[in-house]
Design an enzyme around this catalytic site. Structure first.
Site, PDB file in Angstrom:
ATOM      1  CG  ASP A  21       0.060   5.927   3.081  1.00  0.00           C
ATOM      2  OD1 ASP A  21      -0.562   6.830   2.473  1.00  0.00           O
ATOM      3  OD2 ASP A  21      -0.067   4.718   2.815  1.00  0.00           O
ATOM      4  CG  HIS A  38      -2.516  16.022   1.074  1.00  0.00           C
ATOM      5  ND1 HIS A  38      -1.943  14.797   1.325  1.00  0.00           N
ATOM      6  CD2 HIS A  38      -3.313  15.843  -0.015  1.00  0.00           C
ATOM      7  CE1 HIS A  38      -2.371  13.922   0.428  1.00  0.00           C
ATOM      8  NE2 HIS A  38      -3.212  14.534  -0.401  1.00  0.00           N
ATOM      9  CD  GLU A  68       5.428   4.615  -8.330  1.00  0.00           C
ATOM     10  OE1 GLU A  68       5.826   5.392  -7.423  1.00  0.00           O
ATOM     11  OE2 GLU A  68       6.194   3.855  -8.963  1.00  0.00           O
ATOM     12  NE  ARG A  72      -1.995   9.880  -4.400  1.00  0.00           N
ATOM     13  CZ  ARG A  72      -1.984   9.821  -3.087  1.00  0.00           C
ATOM     14  NH1 ARG A  72      -2.394  10.858  -2.386  1.00  0.00           N
ATOM     15  NH2 ARG A  72      -1.562   8.733  -2.460  1.00  0.00           N
ATOM     16  CG  LEU A 132      17.504  16.551  10.870  1.00  0.00           C
ATOM     17  CD1 LEU A 132      17.683  15.083  11.227  1.00  0.00           C
ATOM     18  CD2 LEU A 132      16.080  16.985  11.203  1.00  0.00           C
ATOM     19  NE  ARG A 195       0.567  -0.178  -0.655  1.00  0.00           N
ATOM     20  CZ  ARG A 195      -0.693  -0.432  -0.306  1.00  0.00           C
ATOM     21  NH1 ARG A 195      -1.077  -1.645   0.011  1.00  0.00           N
ATOM     22  NH2 ARG A 195      -1.603   0.537  -0.288  1.00  0.00           N
TER      23      ARG A 195
HETATM   24  C1  IPE Z   1       3.491   6.288  -0.638  1.00  0.00           C
HETATM   25  O1  IPE Z   1       2.156   6.443  -0.320  1.00  0.00           O
HETATM   26  C2  IPE Z   1       4.065   7.591  -1.135  1.00  0.00           C
HETATM   27  C3  IPE Z   1       4.113   8.668  -0.165  1.00  0.00           C
HETATM   28  C4  IPE Z   1       3.810   8.617   1.114  1.00  0.00           C
HETATM   29  C5  IPE Z   1       4.600   9.918  -0.698  1.00  0.00           C
HETATM   30  P1  IPE Z   1       0.990   6.046  -1.349  1.00  0.00           P
HETATM   31  O2  IPE Z   1      -0.284   6.284  -0.643  1.00  0.00           O
HETATM   32  O3  IPE Z   1       1.198   6.755  -2.627  1.00  0.00           O
HETATM   33  O4  IPE Z   1       1.276   4.504  -1.565  1.00  0.00           O
HETATM   34  P2  IPE Z   1       0.322   3.311  -2.020  1.00  0.00           P
HETATM   35  O5  IPE Z   1      -0.321   3.742  -3.290  1.00  0.00           O
HETATM   36  O6  IPE Z   1      -0.683   3.116  -0.929  1.00  0.00           O
HETATM   37  O7  IPE Z   1       1.216   2.133  -2.141  1.00  0.00           O
HETATM   38  C1  IPE Z   2       0.181  10.317   1.983  1.00  0.00           C
HETATM   39  O1  IPE Z   2      -1.188  10.252   2.238  1.00  0.00           O
HETATM   40  C2  IPE Z   2       0.585  11.576   1.261  1.00  0.00           C
HETATM   41  C3  IPE Z   2       0.961  11.380  -0.152  1.00  0.00           C
HETATM   42  C4  IPE Z   2       1.004  10.239  -0.769  1.00  0.00           C
HETATM   43  C5  IPE Z   2       1.285  12.568  -0.904  1.00  0.00           C
HETATM   44  P1  IPE Z   2      -2.213   9.721   1.146  1.00  0.00           P
HETATM   45  O2  IPE Z   2      -2.669  10.844   0.312  1.00  0.00           O
HETATM   46  O3  IPE Z   2      -1.632   8.570   0.410  1.00  0.00           O
HETATM   47  O4  IPE Z   2      -3.401   9.229   2.085  1.00  0.00           O
HETATM   48  P2  IPE Z   2      -4.270   7.914   1.904  1.00  0.00           P
HETATM   49  O5  IPE Z   2      -3.330   6.769   1.833  1.00  0.00           O
HETATM   50  O6  IPE Z   2      -5.074   8.073   0.663  1.00  0.00           O
HETATM   51  O7  IPE Z   2      -5.117   7.884   3.150  1.00  0.00           O
HETATM   52 MG    MG Z   3      -1.627   6.580   0.715  1.00  0.00          MG
END
Ligand code: IPE
Ligand code: IPE
Ligand code: MG
Length: 249
Positions: A21, A38, A68, A72, A132, A195
């Site tokens: 994340d 990303h 979820e 986006r 792995l 979380r």
């Molecule tokens: C969790 O991250 C899902 C992935 C890393 C793929 P999110 O950024 O989607 O989670 P929330 O919305 O902060 O809980």
């Molecule tokens: C995790 O990074 C990657 C995915 C959920 C695909 P985020 O895109 O959730 O990055 P933040 O949490 O918005 O910084």
């Molecule tokens: Mg995130």
């Protein structure tokens, strides 16, 4: 002592799960579009996979895209899907060279045809690898998985091949997407969020949780070592007393 040498190879977790994340915030902090985050996330991903294979971790499960995350903006979802195809195109040979088997969990039916085809091809060509096992959670959420398992069990009950009294951990796990893979001993989440976000709710029941403020694109080899060292300092009691655990040694 270098971090790498502080790791006790005898006590490695066999399965590490990671919620990668913070890509979006990493990009935003630099005034860039989230997509750059990303892309940079894939660089970190490569280093962590390589490190896990090197030190002898058996299973690495990465949360790449949640159920979820379909909510986006379309441009971001599309960018993530192209990054997925590009990475698989580029890295399938590296997986093979390093004897890494790719596996996937999630509702792959929801993925676009080109993503699915590319994914299945890499699953196929790496299926004989014995090092792995890299499990990528794609279009995955734990509630989706648990509901699917419940549906399948209900079908068995309704057609008379299973009686409700016989439903136990083992029967239930047979219908989880992770069937055959040991539960993660260590779960890492980057970016400071405390979380689980619908990730492996059943399988993480007794995992050690490790949270770090580091954003995913900055999570490198040393950060991974730190998480493992921290894990190795913990006493895993599984409901027992500390004395019972120490007596066993
Ligand atoms: C969790 O991250 C899902 C992935 C890393 C793929 P999110 O950024 O989607 O989670 P929330 O919305 O902060 O809980
Ligand atoms: C995790 O990074 C990657 C995915 C959920 C695909 P985020 O895109 O959730 O990055 P933040 O949490 O918005 O910084
Ligand atoms: Mg995130």
């Amino acid at each position: 002592m270098p971090l790498r040498e502080q790791i006790n190879i005898e006590k490695l977790p066999s399965h590490v799960a990671i919620i990668m994340d913070g890509n979006g915030r990493w990009a935003r902090q630099r005034g860039l579009d989230r997509v750059f985050g990303h892309q940079q996330g894939v660089v970190a991903l490569r280093e962590i996979i390589e490190t896990a294979a090197e030190i002898g971790i058996k299973y690495l499960t990465l949360y790449a895209f949640s159920t979820e995350n379909w909510g986006r903006p379309d441009e971001e979802v599309n960018a993530l899907m192209s990054i997925m195809i590009q990475s698989l195109n580029k890295e399938t040979d590296t997986l093979l060279k390093n004897n890494i088997r790719l596996n996937t969990i999630g509702d792959v039916e929801r993925l676009a045809e080109d993503v699915r085809a590319r994914l299945f091809e890499t699953l196929r060509v790496t299926s004989g690898c014995t090092g792995l096992t890299l499990v990528v959670a794609l279009s995955y959420s734990s509630r989706w998985e648990i509901l699917e398992a419940a549906r399948k069990l209900a079908k068995e009950v309704s057609n008379g091949t299973l009686s409700p009294e016989n439903i136990n951990d083992e029967k239930f796990e047979k219908y989880l997407t992770t069937y055959g893979i040991p539960d993660p001993e260590l779960m890492i989440r980057t970016s400071g969020e405390l979380r689980i976000s619908n990730f492996l709710l059943w399988q993480l029941a007794y995992a050690e949780l490790y949270f770090t403020e580091i954003l995913w694109p900055d999570f490198g080899r040393d950060e991974f070592y730190k998480a493992i060292i921290d894990y190795q300092k913990r006493e895993r009691r599984f409901g027992k007393t500390s004395e019972q655990i120490l007596d066993k040694c």
